[in-house]
Design a protein around this motif. Structure first.
Motif, short mmCIF file in Angstrom:
data_model
loop_
_atom_site.label_atom_id
_atom_site.label_comp_id
_atom_site.label_asym_id
_atom_site.label_seq_id
_atom_site.Cartn_x
_atom_site.Cartn_y
_atom_site.Cartn_z
N GLY A 298 0.82 -1.21 0.00
CA GLY A 298 0.00 0.00 0.00
C GLY A 298 0.85 1.25 0.00
O GLY A 298 1.99 1.25 -0.47
N LYS A 299 0.30 2.32 0.58
CA LYS A 299 0.99 3.61 0.57
C LYS A 299 1.73 3.91 1.87
O LYS A 299 2.38 4.95 1.98
CB LYS A 299 -0.04 4.73 0.34
N SER A 300 1.61 3.03 2.86
CA SER A 300 2.19 3.32 4.17
C SER A 300 3.72 3.31 4.13
O SER A 300 4.34 2.52 3.41
CB SER A 300 1.69 2.32 5.21
N THR B 64 -8.73 4.57 0.03
CA THR B 64 -7.55 4.22 0.81
C THR B 64 -7.22 5.34 1.79
O THR B 64 -7.37 6.52 1.48
CB THR B 64 -6.34 3.95 -0.09
N ARG B 65 -6.77 4.94 2.99
CA ARG B 65 -6.36 5.90 4.01
C ARG B 65 -5.40 5.22 4.97
O ARG B 65 -5.29 4.00 4.99
CB ARG B 65 -7.57 6.47 4.76
N ALA B 66 -4.72 6.04 5.75
CA ALA B 66 -3.73 5.51 6.68
C ALA B 66 -4.40 4.75 7.82
O ALA B 66 -5.40 5.20 8.38
CB ALA B 66 -2.90 6.66 7.25
N GLY B 67 -3.86 3.58 8.16
CA GLY B 67 -4.37 2.79 9.27
C GLY B 67 -3.25 2.44 10.24
O GLY B 67 -2.07 2.50 9.89
N LEU B 68 -3.62 2.07 11.46
CA LEU B 68 -2.65 1.78 12.51
C LEU B 68 -1.65 2.93 12.59
O LEU B 68 -0.44 2.76 12.39
CB LEU B 68 -1.94 0.44 12.26
N THR C 65 3.81 7.60 8.96
CA THR C 65 4.10 6.68 10.06
C THR C 65 3.09 5.54 10.15
O THR C 65 3.20 4.70 11.04
CB THR C 65 4.12 7.42 11.41
N ALA C 66 2.12 5.51 9.25
CA ALA C 66 1.10 4.45 9.29
C ALA C 66 1.73 3.08 9.04
O ALA C 66 2.61 2.94 8.19
CB ALA C 66 0.02 4.72 8.25
N GLU C 67 1.27 2.09 9.77
CA GLU C 67 1.80 0.74 9.57
C GLU C 67 1.14 0.04 8.40
O GLU C 67 1.72 -0.88 7.81
CB GLU C 67 1.63 -0.09 10.86
N VAL C 68 -0.08 0.45 8.06
CA VAL C 68 -0.80 -0.20 6.96
C VAL C 68 -1.63 0.83 6.20
O VAL C 68 -1.82 1.96 6.65
CB VAL C 68 -1.74 -1.31 7.47
N THR C 69 -2.14 0.39 5.05
CA THR C 69 -3.08 1.17 4.27
C THR C 69 -4.43 0.49 4.33
O THR C 69 -4.57 -0.69 4.00
CB THR C 69 -2.64 1.27 2.80
N LEU C 70 -5.44 1.23 4.79
CA LEU C 70 -6.81 0.73 4.79
C LEU C 70 -7.38 0.85 3.38
O LEU C 70 -7.05 1.78 2.65
CB LEU C 70 -7.67 1.52 5.77
N GLY C 71 -8.27 -0.09 3.02
CA GLY C 71 -8.84 -0.07 1.68
C GLY C 71 -7.89 -0.71 0.69
O GLY C 71 -6.87 -1.31 1.05
N GLY C 72 -8.23 -0.61 -0.59
CA GLY C 72 -7.38 -1.21 -1.62
C GLY C 72 -8.20 -1.82 -2.73
O GLY C 72 -9.36 -1.43 -2.95
N VAL C 73 -7.63 -2.77 -3.44
CA VAL C 73 -8.31 -3.40 -4.57
C VAL C 73 -9.58 -4.07 -4.06
O VAL C 73 -9.53 -4.89 -3.13
CB VAL C 73 -7.41 -4.42 -5.27
N ASP C 74 -10.70 -3.71 -4.64
CA ASP C 74 -12.01 -4.19 -4.18
C ASP C 74 -12.08 -5.71 -4.26
O ASP C 74 -11.82 -6.32 -5.31
CB ASP C 74 -13.09 -3.57 -5.05
#
Length: 396
Positions: free
Chosen positions: A164-166, A190-194, A338-347
């Protein structure tokens, strides 16, 4: 003249998902080429878990994942479980330990996990092309053409494991989403998660002064709740509890925090009222909260009465309510930096849950973080990488 290399499978991305996918495909006798723009494989593995890699979680289950389709991850997670990955770690003689809440870490270095994967890839005959830039991808009669700075590759199967983008400083980009859209796939928001929260302007000056204070809390937002540690920083709130909650938070939402979940604060204050009636309620609160935090509550709300003896039970209950339901409306988050993951993504609607293959384009697969499946903190996202990577590797 452009050099064309023919291979059965091209995997884009030498991260956790891409490498284990290459291992599985290679073990099936498929010729596999893994392409990554980084100079070394598994860079996010290397920095994870403070350099010790929280490689899975003993209690990983589908409920630990967010997705627009909460059932999508079940097939992959049950086909290749955390115990399956643990067995591989043991087979390679990698020592590990459980930290908290089922989180497993290497005793030594995260590099041991990377070495395990690269050794397995080499044994399975997978080829690794590093420091290689992808310049274009297209469908051809035989499958796919992948044009790169190291030449052109023709493959029957193409696996997108680009993440992802994180953490963009590690080279993260949105390439996987671009490829998905190119082939007609939808990509969810998509948005920053964790990710840590930042203070709203009305809290920054006063509450930011608590930087360094940490405590165990019960944090809740939008129906999700976590019992873990929280850390005050100059910029906002961090620590495992806040990172977990951030995946459920949206701009303008309130995060509700019980700052003393394991203590009957009201009973403590009322008992102390009998023992030291002349003491300030805020002095007594320092028995159950970090002293700087108790002082901040005193400054922020003002003492209801100068002495415990002068406090009614109702006044004590009001003070305790402020501690047990401390509400914060964050100004935002630290974002992808600083996000550990990217929320969302390929449907996931366009992906087969058993093979991770595209429902739109035969031979195209998506695995790992690029897919709209995001785990909780604590090794779950690595387990999704292993499980989805194996699912694709066994079908390409």
């Amino acid at each position: 003249m452009t050099t064309v290399t023919k291979t059965d499978v091209v995997v884009l991305g030498a991260g956790a998902a891409g490498m284990i996918c290459a291992v599985e495909a290679g073990r099936r006798g498929r010729s596999v080429t893994v392409i990554d723009h980084a100079r070394a494989p598994g860079e996010k593995i290397r920095i994870s878990g403070g350099g010790r890699c929280n490689f899975t979680n003993l209690y990983c289950k589908p409920a630990n994942f967010l997705s627009s389709n909460r059932h999508f991850a079940i097939s992959a997670l049950t086909s290749f479980t955390q115990q399956d990955f643990i067995d591989r770690v043991k087979a390679h003689g990698i020592a590990y330990h459980e930290k908290t809440l089922g989180q497993l870490f290497c005793d030594g270095s995260a590099r041991e996990i990377i070495t395990m994967l690269t050794d397995d890839m080499a044994e399975a005959g997978a080829r690794l092309e590093l420091a290689t830039t992808i310049t274009g991808i297209s469908q051809i009669a035989a499958g796919f053409e992948v044009r790169t700075s190291a030449g052109t590759f023709h493959a029957q199967r193409l696996v997108v494991a680009t993440g992802g983008k994180s953490i963009p400083k590690m080279g993260a980009t949105g390439l996987g989403y671009e490829i998905a859209r190119q082939f007609g796939h939808d990509v969810t928001e998509t948005r920053a998660g964790l990710v840590p929260f930042t203070w709203a302007s009305n809290m920054h000056e006063s509450w930011g002064a608590l930087s360094g204070v940490s405590l165990d809390v019960h944090a809740a937002c939008n129906g999700a709740a976590f019992d873990e540690a929280m850390l005050f920083t100059h910029r906002g709130l961090s620590g495992p509890a806040m990172l977990q909650v951030s995946s459920y938070w949206r701009e303008g939402d309130t995060v509700t925090i019980d700052l003393a979940p394991a203590i009957d604060v009201a009973a403590h204050i009322k008992a102390e009222r009998q023992v030291r009636p002349k003491a300030s309620v805020w002095t007594v609160l320092a028995d159950v909260l970090p002293k700087r935090l108790a002082h901040q509550f005193s400054t922020d709300t003002g003492a209801v009465a100068p002495r415990l003896a002068d406090l009614s039970n109702d006044e004590i209950d009001r003070i305790v309510t402020g501690i047990r339901t401390f509400e914060v409306v964050p100004g935002g988050t630290e974002g992808y930096r600083t996000a550990e993951v990217t929320l969302g993504g390929v449907d996931t609607a366009g992906i087969d849950q058993k093979t991770m293959g595209s429902r739109l384009v035969p031979g195209l697969h998506f695995i790992g973080e690029v897919v709209d499946v995001t785990g909780h903190l604590g090794g779950h996202n690595f387990q999704w990488a292993w499980s989805s990577g194996v699912a694709a590797g066994r079908s390409v």
